[in-house]
Design an enzyme around this catalytic site. Structure first.
Site, mmCIF file in Angstrom:
data_model
loop_
_atom_site.group_PDB
_atom_site.id
_atom_site.type_symbol
_atom_site.label_atom_id
_atom_site.label_comp_id
_atom_site.label_asym_id
_atom_site.label_seq_id
_atom_site.Cartn_x
_atom_site.Cartn_y
_atom_site.Cartn_z
ATOM 1 N NE ARG B 23 2.774 0.317 -13.717
ATOM 2 C CZ ARG B 23 1.833 0.953 -14.392
ATOM 3 N NH1 ARG B 23 0.608 0.484 -14.433
ATOM 4 N NH2 ARG B 23 2.102 2.081 -15.012
ATOM 5 C CB SER B 50 -3.114 -0.316 -14.168
ATOM 6 O OG SER B 50 -4.083 -0.755 -13.269
ATOM 7 C CD GLU B 71 -11.286 -3.546 -4.535
ATOM 8 O OE1 GLU B 71 -12.300 -3.444 -3.795
ATOM 9 O OE2 GLU B 71 -11.126 -2.851 -5.559
ATOM 10 C CG PHE B 96 -8.352 -0.401 -3.884
ATOM 11 C CD1 PHE B 96 -8.956 0.703 -3.281
ATOM 12 C CD2 PHE B 96 -7.991 -0.304 -5.218
ATOM 13 C CE1 PHE B 96 -9.200 1.861 -4.000
ATOM 14 C CE2 PHE B 96 -8.231 0.857 -5.946
ATOM 15 C CZ PHE B 96 -8.831 1.942 -5.336
ATOM 16 C CG HIS B 122 -0.809 2.126 -8.999
ATOM 17 N ND1 HIS B 122 -0.301 1.138 -9.813
ATOM 18 C CD2 HIS B 122 -1.432 2.991 -9.835
ATOM 19 C CE1 HIS B 122 -0.601 1.398 -11.075
ATOM 20 N NE2 HIS B 122 -1.282 2.524 -11.119
#
Lengths: 284, 328
Positions: B23, B50, B71, B96, B122
């Protein structure tokens, strides 16, 4: 594009669009009839008066945008686009057929003039809001419209879009809610509550104008008012009659997803006479 | 032996190898593409730090849109932006999006051919202590079945940076898969990265490990260990899940005649499934799959989880030995 300026000429156009709708649906043998007939006056007002668009300059960055969230109302928008000069009127009879550009639900990639593909409910208002946000980023003054069905207010994602547009005060965004009070399983308030619709929009920071969705003067005036409001998005709750113009369809939710010639009801003529009967009533 | 043309770092098995999550490479790449192209915009659903979109937000506040925890709306607003010429990068956790937003991605992004870049963060078991709810193990399966969508799963932070550049350059929808946990940064700026091309990082002839994401490094560790056992293993970095480099897969199958796939994902529908589909059509050989086997993850440290669910170099060593025994 030359606009139609008299109410009479716009009413005639709405009638022409209705004739196109029943003809193309009967030819296709399937599709949605009630919603598109109920939207004919709005379609005529938008494409032939309100919208600043030109089929010769489809990608003009300053054009107004009209998004349709309820992709199943495709026939009325196809009819309007064809009559407005975006593609040949003769092509309307290819609706829903193999190889046709006119897919069952609105398709941006195949149909000239369509701003976005639509089908699964609860997505179009977000797309329109993204468009209005882009306009604000770029300092553009065009207006973004989005036709939303009343049934799709059951979708949580519709309310995410309403919240987003209200929070960011997307002033060049106008939602047009087709408040026809029917959805597939029955009357809207019986399937799932939508009311108080006006207060719900207002609570999210929208300005709401309620209009008769068959009164072309009201539609045009409300769009002008919406453009002038500023500071917040505007929701036009357009009260319409599903199946408008064909007496045996008006107000009957069973015509939501059936083509002329596809349903026996108490009021309807025999199936093989339904198209003829509808066209007779839509004679101007 | 590590291939020269892959230009990996020297001494990649040393203890002092740089560690960074993929990331981070996204965050750096996003700022770089934004600098080059004013149309690049970024959207975040309340996960800006994040998902490493924070630097973009700070540098380009007017091109950053906070979407809140919504989302579905984020993906479709991005479509509206893309249709007006923006290049939106949409950041949230993969559970998500595509998890929650698959319908939006299918119709409004892919069928609509909107130029939207979906960053799924993630991904994989290595999310760790947050547990099964946040460990995306299905996102490759969800995305690689969608027409018009390019699917990229970079192996380290440097490749993640390059994948972000590649995504911006593609005219059409792209899904990018990123990990939370730090992993070795073993590729360099000179390491080639091309969408649709697999890269042979380690030469070998007895078996091939085809891996994606942080498990590529584990595959190199496994290959290195197997040298001591006299087993020569080829390692392929399959960062481009779709389009997949079927030619390189087939050639490896012909030359090595035994295949191991490795991914932080369900083997069904993921890289394992994709490679098996390709080989079944072209050159069937025995395949062993390292990955999740129809189970959810759980809370724990990333290393513990990899050990428990057999996603590490040790698991790949075992899989190679097993697949070689199955050779025709």
């Amino acid at each position: 594009m030359k606009k139609l300026t008299t109410l009479d000429s716009l009413s005639r156009m709405a009638n022409t669009l209705r004739r196109d709708v029943v003809t193309m649906l009967a030819e296709a043998g399937s599709g949605h009839t009630a919603g598109p007939l109920g939207l004919a006056d709005i379609a005529a007002a938008m494409y032939f008066n309100v919208l600043n668009i030109d089929p010769r300059r489809k990608n003009d960055p300053d054009r107004d945008r009209l998004f349709v969230s309820c992709g199943h109302t495709a026939p009325i928008w196809y009819a309007a686009l064809a009559r407005a000069g975006f593609f040949p009127v003769e092509e309307l009879k290819t609706l829903r057929k193999l190889g046709s550009r006119l897919q069952g639900h609105i398709d941006r990639l195949t149909v000239p003039g369509v701003e976005s593909t639509a089908a699964s409910l609860g997505q179009g208002l977000s797309i329109a809001a993204g468009c209005a946000y882009a306009a604000a980023m770029d300092g553009k003054n065009y207006q973004t419209y989005c036709v939303v069905s009343d049934g799709e207010h059951d979708e949580g994602s519709t309310w995410e879009a309403v919240n987003f547009a209200g929070y960011y005060k997307l002033q060049h965004l106008t939602a047009i809610v087709d408040r026809n009070n029917i959805q597939i399983d029955g009357p809207t308030e019986k399937v799932m509550g939508k009311e108080p619709l006006r207060e719900r929009y207002e609570a999210f920071g929208w300005h709401v104008i309620e209009i008769d969705g068959h009164n072309i003067e009201q539609i045009i005036d409300a769009c002008q008012e919406a453009r002038a409001i500023g500071e917040k998005p505007v929701c036009l709750i357009a009260h319409t009659i599903p199946g408008k113009g064909v007496d045996f369809m008006e107000g009957d939710y069973r015509w939501h997803g059936v083509a002329p010639g596809g349903l026996d009801t108490e009021k309807a003529p025999p199936k093989n006479k339904q198209l003829e009967a509808a066209l007779r009533q839509l004679h101007y | 032996m590590l291939t020269k043309e892959s230009h990996l770092k020297r001494n990649i098995f040393g203890k002092d190898i740089e560690m960074a999550p993929t990331r981070d490479g996204y965050g750096i790449g996003l700022v770089e593409v934004a600098e080059k192209n004013v149309n690049v915009v970024a959207l975040s659903a309340d996960l800006t730090e994040s998902t490493r979109a924070a630097k973009f937000r700070d540098l380009y506040p007017d091109r950053f849109i906070q979407m809140g925890v919504a989302e579905q709306n984020m993906v479709t607003v991005a479509v509206g932006l893309a249709l007006q010429g923006k290049i939106p990068f949409v950041s949230t956790y993969a559970v998500f999006s595509p998890g929650r937003t698959w319908d939006q991605i299918r119709i409004s992004v892919c069928y609509n051919n909107a130029n939207v870049k979906l960053a799924g963060h993630h991904a994989g078991l290595s999310v760790g202590p947050d547990g099964a709810t946040h460990q995306a193990l299905e996102d490759l399966a969800l995305t690689r079945v969608l027409p018009r969508l390019t699917v990229l799963a970079p192996c380290d932070a440097e490749e993640a940076r390059k994948a972000t550049h590649a995504a911006a350059a593609i005219k059409g929808p792209v899904y990018l898969r990123f990990s939370r946990e730090k992993s070795p940064v073993f590729t360099t700026a000179q390491t080639p990265f091309t969408v649709g091309k697999a890269r042979v990082l380690h030469d070998g002839k007895d078996a091939v490990i085809i891996a994606c994401g942080p498990l590529v490094y584990e595959a190199l560790v496994a290959a290195d260990r197997l040298v001591e056992k006299g087993i020569s293993v080829r390692v392929i970095n399959m960062a481009s899940i779709k389009p997949m480099d079927e030619e390189t897969v087939e050639r490896a199958a012909r030359e090595c005649r035994a295949v191991v796939t490795a991914e932080e994902h369900q083997v069904a529908g993921g890289l394992g499934g994709a490679v098996a589909e390709t080989l079944a059509r072209s050159y069937p050989v025995p395949v062993e799959m390292v990955g999740m086997r129809d189970s959810f993850g759980e809370s724990g440290q990333p290393e513990e989880l990899w050990r428990k669910y057999r996603l590490n170099a040790a698991a790949m060593v075992d899989a190679v030995i097993k697949v070689i025994k199955r050779k025709h």
